[in-house]
Design an enzyme around this catalytic site. Structure first.
Site, short mmCIF file in Angstrom:
data_model
loop_
_atom_site.label_atom_id
_atom_site.label_comp_id
_atom_site.label_asym_id
_atom_site.label_seq_id
_atom_site.Cartn_x
_atom_site.Cartn_y
_atom_site.Cartn_z
CG LEU A 1 13.37 -41.85 28.96
CD1 LEU A 1 14.04 -41.87 30.33
CD2 LEU A 1 14.26 -41.12 27.96
CG ASN B 1 15.04 -32.92 27.59
OD1 ASN B 1 14.29 -33.10 26.65
ND2 ASN B 1 15.61 -33.93 28.24
CG ASN C 1 17.53 -37.44 29.54
OD1 ASN C 1 17.05 -36.42 30.04
ND2 ASN C 1 16.93 -38.12 28.58
N GLY D 1 17.48 -26.86 20.84
CA GLY D 1 16.13 -26.33 20.82
C GLY D 1 15.79 -25.59 19.55
CB CYS E 1 13.31 -37.32 30.33
SG CYS E 1 12.00 -38.04 29.31
CE LYS F 1 18.61 -33.12 26.19
NZ LYS F 1 18.25 -34.17 25.20
#
Length: 309
Positions: free
Chosen positions: A77, A195, A131, A246, A134, A168
């Site tokens: 990030l 993700n 998000n 994806g 991650c 997400k």
């Protein structure tokens, strides 16, 4: 049915997009980098690089490693922080002729909520993506791996902003349906999945991991079967619109995700080796829908026929 009459627009909760083709966060920069290659007015939307409250230098190199049919990344990030985003990037982004969906990541619950409230006051943002998935930062998947934490976070951000919210999700969980239900019940306008998949690469001669952070997120064609499975499972569990991510690179990939239950898609890794891929997908979509006998994108969403009797 004429191609010209096919309606490409999609509705994701309160968020309406001109078409279902989005550029995924982290693979499109802040859009400036792509302006000589992309007609932004043809895109459904852009998700700029994920923003955090304070600047982050990112992880130790190497940060990317190419693998068979995919890409491992451990960027961490890396970004200049929310204030810099609002001052330097958002003024440019808000003038683009497409929907801007801002991706945010907080270190804890309160930081997510604070960022949501701060972005709520900014013009030019169509929606925000949380998000919570991650794998390349400490606690990066906590909110996406625990249904209770996910639900509470989405609910709190929902109260902090009038903007549409997209959650997400990570594939690195035991039950995608459980997390999807938590996000949906808490008021998410849409759910994006997936993700990256946690993985690693090794230099056996040096007895060392190739990524500086040891492990990273795998993206690209290698994870498409996993992403399709997650979208399909989530579609069976919730009525909330889904965004598939994806390994999407061809129009067949797009159509597979739509049939599996996604109402839109995000194109990520393919942007690296074909920066114009989103334009090709937008151009190919009307004919693909016509071939499927669909007059509107929604006509094909979730139409997969199960082999199970």
């Amino acid at each position: 049915m004429s191609v010209a009459t096919i309606d490409l627009s999609v509705q994701l909760g309160r968020l309406k997009l001109r078409n279902p083709i989005l550029a995924a966060s982290g693979t499109f920069g802040y859009a400036r980098e792509m302006e000589q290659l992309i007609d932004f007015s043809r895109l459904g939307g852009i998700l700029p690089k994920t923003v955090t409250t304070v600047s982050r230098p990112g992880n130790t190199p190497w940060r990317t490693v190419e693998t068979a049919c995919g890409l491992l990344n451990s960027i961490g990030l890396d970004n200049d922080g929310l204030d810099a985003f609002l001052e330097h990037h958002l003024p440019y982004l808000r003038e683009l002729p497409t929907s801007i969906i801002v991706s945010i990541a907080g270190r804890d619950h309160d930081e997510f909520v604070s960022m949501a409230a701060q972005l709520d006051r900014q013009p030019g943002i169509a929606a925000m993506e949380l998000n919570i998935s991650c794998p390349n930062v400490a606690h990066g998947v906590d909110f996406g791996a625990d249904s209770g934490m996910c639900g509470r976070l989405v609910e709190s951000c929902r109260k902090a902003t009038s903007l549409p919210i997209i959650a997400k999700l990570t594939p690195n969980v035991t039950s995608i349906p459980a997390i999807a239900r938590a996000a949906a019940d808490a008021g998410a306008d849409a759910i994006s999945l997936i993700n990256t998949v946690l993985g690693m690469a090794i230099d056996w001669r040096r007895r060392r991991p190739m990524l500086g952070n040891v492990m990273g997120g795998l993206s690209g064609p290698a994870i498409k079967p996993i992403a399709l499975r997650c979208v399909y499972q989530a579609a069976q569990a919730v009525k909330t619109p889904l965004i598939g991510i994806g390994g999407i690179a061809t129009i067949d990939d797009v159509m597979e995700f739509l049939v599996a239950g996604a109402s839109a898609v995000q194109v990520g890794t393919a942007n690296y080796y074909d920066p114009t891929v989103t334009m090709k997908l937008v151009s190919a979509l009307p004919n693909a829908l016509k071939d499927a006998g669909a007059a509107h994108v929604r006509d094909i969403v979730g139409t997969l026929k199960s082999n199970i009797k």
